[in-house]
Write a protein that holds these residues in place. Sequence first.
Motif, PDB file in Angstrom:
ATOM      1  N   ASN A   1    -105.947   6.366  27.493  1.00 12.03           N
ATOM      2  CA  ASN A   1    -104.923   5.338  27.701  1.00 12.03           C
ATOM      3  C   ASN A   1    -104.040   5.774  28.858  1.00 12.03           C
ATOM      4  O   ASN A   1    -102.943   6.286  28.697  1.00 12.03           O
ATOM      5  CB  ASN A   1    -104.071   5.167  26.429  1.00 12.03           C
ATOM      6  CG  ASN A   1    -102.995   4.113  26.619  1.00 12.03           C
ATOM      7  OD1 ASN A   1    -103.213   3.124  27.311  1.00 12.03           O
ATOM      8  ND2 ASN A   1    -101.838   4.324  26.024  1.00 12.03           N
ATOM      9  N   THR A   2    -104.565   5.572  30.065  1.00 13.91           N
ATOM     10  CA  THR A   2    -103.837   5.940  31.284  1.00 13.91           C
ATOM     11  C   THR A   2    -104.384   5.082  32.417  1.00 13.91           C
ATOM     12  O   THR A   2    -105.336   4.333  32.222  1.00 13.91           O
ATOM     13  CB  THR A   2    -104.003   7.446  31.598  1.00 13.91           C
ATOM     14  OG1 THR A   2    -103.286   7.753  32.814  1.00 13.91           O
ATOM     15  CG2 THR A   2    -105.451   7.863  31.763  1.00 13.91           C
ATOM     16  N   ALA A   3    -103.740   5.186  33.571  1.00 13.99           N
ATOM     17  CA  ALA A   3    -104.303   4.551  34.759  1.00 13.99           C
ATOM     18  C   ALA A   3    -105.647   5.222  35.029  1.00 13.99           C
ATOM     19  O   ALA A   3    -105.772   6.435  34.849  1.00 13.99           O
ATOM     20  CB  ALA A   3    -103.364   4.757  35.938  1.00 13.99           C
TER      21      ALA A   3
ATOM     22  N   ALA B   1     -96.766  10.041  37.349  1.00 15.07           N
ATOM     23  CA  ALA B   1     -96.753   8.827  38.173  1.00 15.07           C
ATOM     24  C   ALA B   1     -95.831   7.747  37.620  1.00 15.07           C
ATOM     25  O   ALA B   1     -95.331   6.909  38.368  1.00 15.07           O
ATOM     26  CB  ALA B   1     -98.179   8.284  38.295  1.00 15.07           C
ATOM     27  N   GLN B   2     -95.608   7.763  36.297  1.00 13.94           N
ATOM     28  CA  GLN B   2     -94.788   6.707  35.684  1.00 13.94           C
ATOM     29  C   GLN B   2     -93.464   7.252  35.155  1.00 13.94           C
ATOM     30  O   GLN B   2     -92.811   6.585  34.354  1.00 13.94           O
ATOM     31  CB  GLN B   2     -95.580   6.039  34.552  1.00 13.94           C
ATOM     32  CG  GLN B   2     -96.887   5.428  35.028  1.00 13.94           C
ATOM     33  CD  GLN B   2     -97.566   4.559  33.979  1.00 13.94           C
ATOM     34  OE1 GLN B   2     -97.033   4.311  32.903  1.00 13.94           O
ATOM     35  NE2 GLN B   2     -98.760   4.081  34.305  1.00 13.94           N
ATOM     36  N   ALA B   3     -93.083   8.444  35.552  1.00 13.12           N
ATOM     37  CA  ALA B   3     -91.969   9.080  34.828  1.00 13.12           C
ATOM     38  C   ALA B   3     -91.002   9.852  35.721  1.00 13.12           C
ATOM     39  O   ALA B   3     -90.483  10.888  35.322  1.00 13.12           O
ATOM     40  CB  ALA B   3     -92.542   9.996  33.754  1.00 13.12           C
TER      41      ALA B   3
ATOM     42  N   PHE C   1     -95.913   7.328  44.434  1.00 14.54           N
ATOM     43  CA  PHE C   1     -94.805   6.496  44.912  1.00 14.54           C
ATOM     44  C   PHE C   1     -95.298   5.088  45.232  1.00 14.54           C
ATOM     45  O   PHE C   1     -94.777   4.424  46.134  1.00 14.54           O
ATOM     46  CB  PHE C   1     -94.135   7.148  46.130  1.00 14.54           C
ATOM     47  CG  PHE C   1     -93.665   8.558  45.874  1.00 14.54           C
ATOM     48  CD1 PHE C   1     -92.751   8.839  44.871  1.00 14.54           C
ATOM     49  CD2 PHE C   1     -94.160   9.614  46.634  1.00 14.54           C
ATOM     50  CE1 PHE C   1     -92.329  10.138  44.621  1.00 14.54           C
ATOM     51  CE2 PHE C   1     -93.743  10.925  46.402  1.00 14.54           C
ATOM     52  CZ  PHE C   1     -92.827  11.185  45.388  1.00 14.54           C
ATOM     53  N   TYR C   2     -96.305   4.648  44.508  1.00 12.54           N
ATOM     54  CA  TYR C   2     -96.781   3.261  44.613  1.00 12.54           C
ATOM     55  C   TYR C   2     -95.553   2.342  44.478  1.00 12.54           C
ATOM     56  O   TYR C   2     -94.624   2.663  43.722  1.00 12.54           O
ATOM     57  CB  TYR C   2     -97.805   3.034  43.490  1.00 12.54           C
ATOM     58  CG  TYR C   2     -98.471   1.688  43.506  1.00 12.54           C
ATOM     59  CD1 TYR C   2     -99.481   1.405  44.412  1.00 12.54           C
ATOM     60  CD2 TYR C   2     -98.077   0.688  42.610  1.00 12.54           C
ATOM     61  CE1 TYR C   2    -100.087   0.157  44.428  1.00 12.54           C
ATOM     62  CE2 TYR C   2     -98.681  -0.555  42.625  1.00 12.54           C
ATOM     63  CZ  TYR C   2     -99.680  -0.808  43.538  1.00 12.54           C
ATOM     64  OH  TYR C   2    -100.286  -2.051  43.550  1.00 12.54           O
ATOM     65  N   PRO C   3     -95.534   1.210  45.189  1.00  7.11           N
ATOM     66  CA  PRO C   3     -94.297   0.422  45.264  1.00  7.11           C
ATOM     67  C   PRO C   3     -93.642   0.030  43.936  1.00  7.11           C
ATOM     68  O   PRO C   3     -92.422  -0.140  43.885  1.00  7.11           O
ATOM     69  CB  PRO C   3     -94.730  -0.813  46.056  1.00  7.11           C
ATOM     70  CG  PRO C   3     -95.844  -0.318  46.922  1.00  7.11           C
ATOM     71  CD  PRO C   3     -96.578   0.709  46.104  1.00  7.11           C
TER      72      PRO C   3
ATOM     73  N   ALA D   1    -106.786   6.146  37.521  1.00  4.21           N
ATOM     74  CA  ALA D   1    -106.586   7.167  38.558  1.00  4.21           C
ATOM     75  C   ALA D   1    -106.634   8.585  37.998  1.00  4.21           C
ATOM     76  O   ALA D   1    -107.150   9.499  38.657  1.00  4.21           O
ATOM     77  CB  ALA D   1    -105.239   6.945  39.248  1.00  4.21           C
ATOM     78  N   THR D   2    -106.092   8.789  36.812  1.00  2.22           N
ATOM     79  CA  THR D   2    -106.040  10.142  36.245  1.00  2.22           C
ATOM     80  C   THR D   2    -107.454  10.692  36.080  1.00  2.22           C
ATOM     81  O   THR D   2    -107.752  11.831  36.440  1.00  2.22           O
ATOM     82  CB  THR D   2    -105.315  10.129  34.876  1.00  2.22           C
ATOM     83  OG1 THR D   2    -104.146   9.316  34.961  1.00  2.22           O
ATOM     84  CG2 THR D   2    -104.947  11.528  34.433  1.00  2.22           C
ATOM     85  N   VAL D   3    -108.316   9.839  35.523  1.00  7.83           N
ATOM     86  CA  VAL D   3    -109.697  10.250  35.260  1.00  7.83           C
ATOM     87  C   VAL D   3    -110.485  10.297  36.580  1.00  7.83           C
ATOM     88  O   VAL D   3    -111.273  11.223  36.813  1.00  7.83           O
ATOM     89  CB  VAL D   3    -110.338   9.286  34.243  1.00  7.83           C
ATOM     90  CG1 VAL D   3    -111.818   9.564  34.074  1.00  7.83           C
ATOM     91  CG2 VAL D   3    -109.609   9.402  32.899  1.00  7.83           C
TER      92      VAL D   3
HETATM   93  C1  LIG Z   1    -100.462   7.360  35.175  1.00  8.59           C
HETATM   94  C2  LIG Z   1    -100.874   7.232  36.604  1.00  8.59           C
HETATM   95  N1  LIG Z   1    -101.550   8.236  37.189  1.00  8.59           N
HETATM   96  C3  LIG Z   1    -101.938   8.180  38.466  1.00  8.59           C
HETATM   97  C4  LIG Z   1    -101.668   7.079  39.245  1.00  8.59           C
HETATM   98  C5  LIG Z   1    -102.211   7.049  40.643  1.00  8.59           C
HETATM   99  O1  LIG Z   1    -101.275   6.808  41.622  1.00  8.59           O
HETATM  100  P1  LIG Z   1    -101.685   6.065  42.973  1.00  8.59           P
HETATM  101  O2  LIG Z   1    -101.852   4.620  42.668  1.00  8.59           O
HETATM  102  O3  LIG Z   1    -100.502   6.340  43.860  1.00  8.59           O
HETATM  103  O4  LIG Z   1    -102.909   6.708  43.479  1.00  8.59           O
HETATM  104  C6  LIG Z   1    -100.942   6.018  38.693  1.00  8.59           C
HETATM  105  C7  LIG Z   1    -100.574   4.832  39.498  1.00  8.59           C
HETATM  106  O5  LIG Z   1    -101.266   3.907  39.673  1.00  8.59           O
HETATM  107  C8  LIG Z   1    -100.549   6.081  37.337  1.00  8.59           C
HETATM  108  O6  LIG Z   1     -99.883   5.090  36.773  1.00  8.59           O
END
Ligand SMILES: Cc1ncc(COP(=O)(O)O)c(C=O)c1O
Length: 372
Positions: free
Chosen positions: A85-87, A164-166, A187-189, A89-91
């Motif tokens: 349960n994450t973006a 990324a969210q904290a 630092f996504y917008p 992106a982490t994986v």
């Molecule tokens: C929990 C989490 N990890 C990693 C990322 C990756 O960040 P980015 O979109 O800047 O690559 C995000 C953002 O999308 C995220 O919410």
Amino acid sequence: MKPVLQTDPKAGYLAQKTEIDTAIAAALESGRYILGAEVDAFEAEWAAWLGTTDAIGVGNGTDAIELALRALAIGPGDTVITTSNTAVATVAAIELAGASPLLVDVDEETLTLSPARLTEAIAANGERRIRALIPVHLYGHPADMVAILEIAAAAGLSVIEDCAQAHGATIGGRKVGTFGDAAAFSFYPTKNLGALGDGGAVVTNDAALAERARELRVYGWKERYISEIAGMNSRLDDLQAAILRVKLGYLAADNARRVAIAAAYDAALRGTRLVLPRPAEDVQHVYHQYVVRLPDRDSLRDHLRARQIGTAVLYPLPIHLQPAYRGRIAIANELHVTEKAARELLCLPIHPWLHDDDVARTCDAIIGWINR
Ligand SMILES: Cc1ncc(COP(=O)(O)O)c(C=O)c1O
């Protein structure tokens, strides 16, 4: 009727337009557009704000995780534990580093890495070479770092915090990003500290790790044009750094506004059948998202949409069930909490520029739906 936006990065620009425009103009005049003076200044200011010795500006949050892993010499043949349960992106970052993810279930209350499930996963591990953990401080709520660090230390694992969210969330008054061996920020917008383009940072208190990450972000150069190690290209640019320096000045106030909006939602929705966020003791949640849970989430979402109130579902499908990963990604145990949460969660509108009237309109619409 004016729509209520779930998130609104343009409002974040307009709120500081004059300062941001001035900072952009100065950065344009500087003549150095990548890893220049603005990046140096932002790195120093971001590290100081967090309380780390080093911050390394990089291209985005995904790269920040990959770079932290690579700086720790984690890669092919290694396993890295995180949550489903994450973006994505982490994986994705774990795989980009060449390592294999192992997904563990989350805690029912906080929806962050469950220390109990983590302990089981490590104990049940067979042949895998587990090297690191990536707890995600999801929605702005810190993962249970005290328990996680203890487990990591006992098992000899490195810890990379996904922050990324904290930005600015704390445990016992200490900011997340300062607990692990390294941490990654995006630092996504739309983030609590958001650029007006892509950006990210690796932070650490380990000087050798910082040096490796700095080299890895520019082709592994120690000296220009000479790669000491095989690196990548992931650099923060000066326009984004200049914008981030302006916005950093407002981060504490912006987080306080998010907390105030969350308190308004709490007050209006407490006692209803919605499951509300319940921050753990001694943490400061920074409400990147305000997440409620209810079995008939889609019905409420439709009701709000019809009233021009935006919501989001982060995330609708856990990573281990997504087409790119299903059937091939390792899961440590049944991910029941993760799967149930994905069916039930709904992110209400929350951003620092949301008006009290919009919060009240959202609450009224939710109460109307409950009483329909
Ligand atoms: C929990 C989490 N990890 C990693 C990322 C990756 O960040 P980015 O979109 O800047 O690559 C995000 C953002 O999308 C995220 O919410």
